[in-house]
Design a protein around this motif. Structure first.
Motif, mmCIF file in Angstrom:
data_model
loop_
_atom_site.group_PDB
_atom_site.id
_atom_site.type_symbol
_atom_site.label_atom_id
_atom_site.label_comp_id
_atom_site.label_asym_id
_atom_site.label_seq_id
_atom_site.Cartn_x
_atom_site.Cartn_y
_atom_site.Cartn_z
ATOM 1 N N ILE A 1 52.109 42.378 81.686
ATOM 2 C CA ILE A 1 53.053 42.331 80.566
ATOM 3 C C ILE A 1 53.258 40.884 80.106
ATOM 4 C CG2 ILE A 1 54.356 44.453 81.053
ATOM 5 C CD1 ILE A 1 56.501 42.466 82.293
ATOM 6 N N LEU B 1 45.979 47.049 80.953
ATOM 7 C CA LEU B 1 46.104 48.403 81.465
ATOM 8 C C LEU B 1 44.901 48.730 82.332
ATOM 9 C CD1 LEU B 1 44.097 50.569 79.744
ATOM 10 C CD2 LEU B 1 45.726 49.979 77.965
ATOM 11 N N ASP C 1 51.174 50.413 72.262
ATOM 12 C CA ASP C 1 52.521 50.942 72.467
ATOM 13 C C ASP C 1 52.663 51.438 73.911
ATOM 14 O OD1 ASP C 1 54.881 52.296 72.460
ATOM 15 O OD2 ASP C 1 54.239 53.869 71.068
ATOM 16 N N ASP C 2 53.552 50.756 74.632
ATOM 17 C CA ASP C 2 53.802 51.031 76.042
ATOM 18 C C ASP C 2 54.064 52.528 76.290
ATOM 19 O OD1 ASP C 2 54.484 50.755 78.646
ATOM 20 O OD2 ASP C 2 56.230 49.459 78.334
ATOM 21 N N VAL D 1 50.122 50.373 83.279
ATOM 22 C CA VAL D 1 50.278 49.052 82.651
ATOM 23 C C VAL D 1 50.203 48.015 83.775
ATOM 24 C CG1 VAL D 1 51.833 47.526 81.364
ATOM 25 C CG2 VAL D 1 51.620 49.937 80.711
ATOM 26 N N THR E 1 55.677 42.900 75.847
ATOM 27 C CA THR E 1 54.628 43.793 75.336
ATOM 28 C C THR E 1 53.511 43.981 76.365
ATOM 29 O OG1 THR E 1 53.649 41.878 74.239
ATOM 30 C CG2 THR E 1 55.018 43.328 72.879
ATOM 31 N N VAL E 2 52.752 45.065 76.176
ATOM 32 C CA VAL E 2 51.655 45.405 77.094
ATOM 33 C C VAL E 2 50.541 44.367 76.970
ATOM 34 C CG1 VAL E 2 49.879 47.135 77.637
ATOM 35 C CG2 VAL E 2 52.142 47.868 76.833
ATOM 36 N N GLU E 3 50.129 43.786 78.094
ATOM 37 C CA GLU E 3 49.037 42.808 78.080
ATOM 38 C C GLU E 3 47.820 43.277 78.870
ATOM 39 O OE1 GLU E 3 48.656 40.189 76.313
ATOM 40 O OE2 GLU E 3 50.641 39.567 75.664
ATOM 41 N N LYS F 1 52.154 56.508 78.786
ATOM 42 C CA LYS F 1 52.752 57.237 79.928
ATOM 43 C C LYS F 1 51.843 58.377 80.376
ATOM 44 C CE LYS F 1 56.894 55.514 80.798
ATOM 45 N NZ LYS F 1 57.302 54.702 79.653
ATOM 46 N N THR G 1 48.461 52.246 68.892
ATOM 47 C CA THR G 1 48.628 50.805 68.638
ATOM 48 C C THR G 1 49.539 50.643 67.426
ATOM 49 O OG1 THR G 1 46.624 50.830 67.284
ATOM 50 C CG2 THR G 1 46.378 50.099 69.573
#
Ligand SMILES: NC(=O)CC[C@H](N)C(=O)O
Length: 374
Positions: free
Chosen positions: A328, A338, A315-316, A325, A334-336, A320, A281
């Motif tokens: 967004i 997961l 952090d997108d 994800v 930004t990642v919203e 990985k 994060t």
């Protein structure tokens, strides 16, 4: 009699206005919220611990304050900045004015501020520490005070606001919100859910009950073994204040739960889930706070307008190979959200319980119920 007050930011910018609420001095991270209503839910949301909230909407206080709209047990924000304070509440639910409410809660506010200028300033230069004071110190001395105050990074605030004892919660959303018949609460709870309290908002618990959960709320530092011993159908990770990476032991605890039981996380809960998976994060420049953030659900292609309140994000790139994800933010990518389908776990950065905000994302509570139904 109105008293002069000053808002001083760590970067040296100062604003003059009038004091309201509790008279005195307060230090916190100055942030802004773009919602047009719901200031009382904002003030009482424990995620605002340590923060001075600027409402970007200019007229604040019009509906006063009432006991039902509290999301936490008291005002958790440490200060409030508004353009025009309404002193005459006009709402059948109002029990007192915003001024009286903040006074009773011992929280300082400042009004008569050019909040448009302040919001644009924070957007350009970033959220930062600040001081509101009506104690007559020079603006320069207050800037010094803001400068020497400790920022949000590295602060574990969740452990401090979490419940000290476990308790059971079984109340559905109050009629005032469900009276339109949009929610049908099952007669009998179907799922036992353990909710980690990192500083939770009451509405989240109501919404869990609305989809058939009997909720046991536990302190933030409860071990995975204790939770699994309760044999829950699912685990819920709540919102909360401060830096997610600083919440003591939370990532390890959640890592020990993932794969053993369905997990649903919101906001700080989402960030902790990402950390538990091995993600990272980071602190955002000024964060997302308001009721008008567009988010795309990548699994359905639908866009929802969401309520948000966060200053950190996942952090997108760090996800990985660890998680998918699913959502967004359409403003900044930004990642919203997961998901880890194999572990029956998912989380969102935004607030499906709204309070305040639109209810577009309410379906996520049903998604959790479906996951638990197997
Ligand atoms: N509402 C929340 O849970 C906020 C999470 C975290 N404290 C942040 O600011 O990003």
């Amino acid at each position: 009699m109105t008293k002069r007050a000053v808002l001083a930011l760590a970067d040296g910018t100062t604003f003059e206005g009038r004091a309201f609420g509790a008279v005195g001095e307060t230090v916190g991270e100055v942030v802004f919220n773009t919602t047009m209503y719901g200031y009382q839910e904002v003030l009482t949301d424990p995620s605002y611990v340590g923060q001075i909230v600027t409402m970007s909407y200019p007229e604040i206080g019009n509906v006063g304050a009432n006991p039902e709209d509290e999301e936490g047990s008291r005002v958790h924000a440490v200060g409030m900045v508004v353009r025009a304070l309404s002193e005459q509440p006009s709402n059948w639910r109002a029990k007192e004015s915003l001024d009286a409410y903040l006074k009773r809660n011992g929280v300082a506010g400042i009004e008569g501020i050019d909040t448009r200028r302040l919001v644009r300033h924070l957007r350009t230069h970033g959220a930062q520490m600040g001081v509101i004071s009506s104690e007559g110190l020079s603006p320069l001395a207050l800037v010094e005070r803001a400068r020497s105050a400790r920022g949000m990074e590295g602060l574990d605030l969740a452990t401090g606001v979490s419940t000290k004892e476990a308790y059971t919660f079984t109340q559905p959303s109050p009629d005032v919100f469900t009276g339109l018949g949009e929610v049908r609460v099952p007669a009998e709870p179907r799922f036992d859910v353990v909710a980690y309290d990192y500083g939770l908002k009451k509405s989240m618990l109501h919404f869990l009950v609305d989809v058939g959960c009997r909720v046991t709320v536990v302190p933030a530092n409860t071990s995975a073994e204790e939770v699994l011993a309760r044999k829950p159908n699912g685990v819920f990770l709540a919102n909360g204040p401060g830096d997610p990476a600083a919440v003591k032991g939370a990532d390890r605890t959640v890592a020990a739960l993932l794969g053993k039981v369905p997990v649903f996380g919101i906001c700080l809960g989402h960030q902790i889930m990402a950390l538990a998976l091995g993600g990272r994060t980071y602190k955002m420049k000024f964060g997302h706070r308001g009721g008008n953030q567009p988010v795309k659900d990548l699994t359905t292609g639908k866009v929802e307008i969401t309520a948000q309140n966060h200053g950190f994000a996942v952090d997108d790139a760090s996800l990985k190979g660890l998680a998918v994800v699913t959502h967004i933010n359409l403003n900044d990518g930004t990642v919203e959200g997961l998901a880890v389908p194999d572990a029956r776990a998912f989380s969102v950065q935004y607030h499906p319980e709204a309070s305040p905000g639109p209810h577009d994302a309410r379906y996520l509570f049903d998604r959790f119920a479906k996951l638990m139904a197997g």
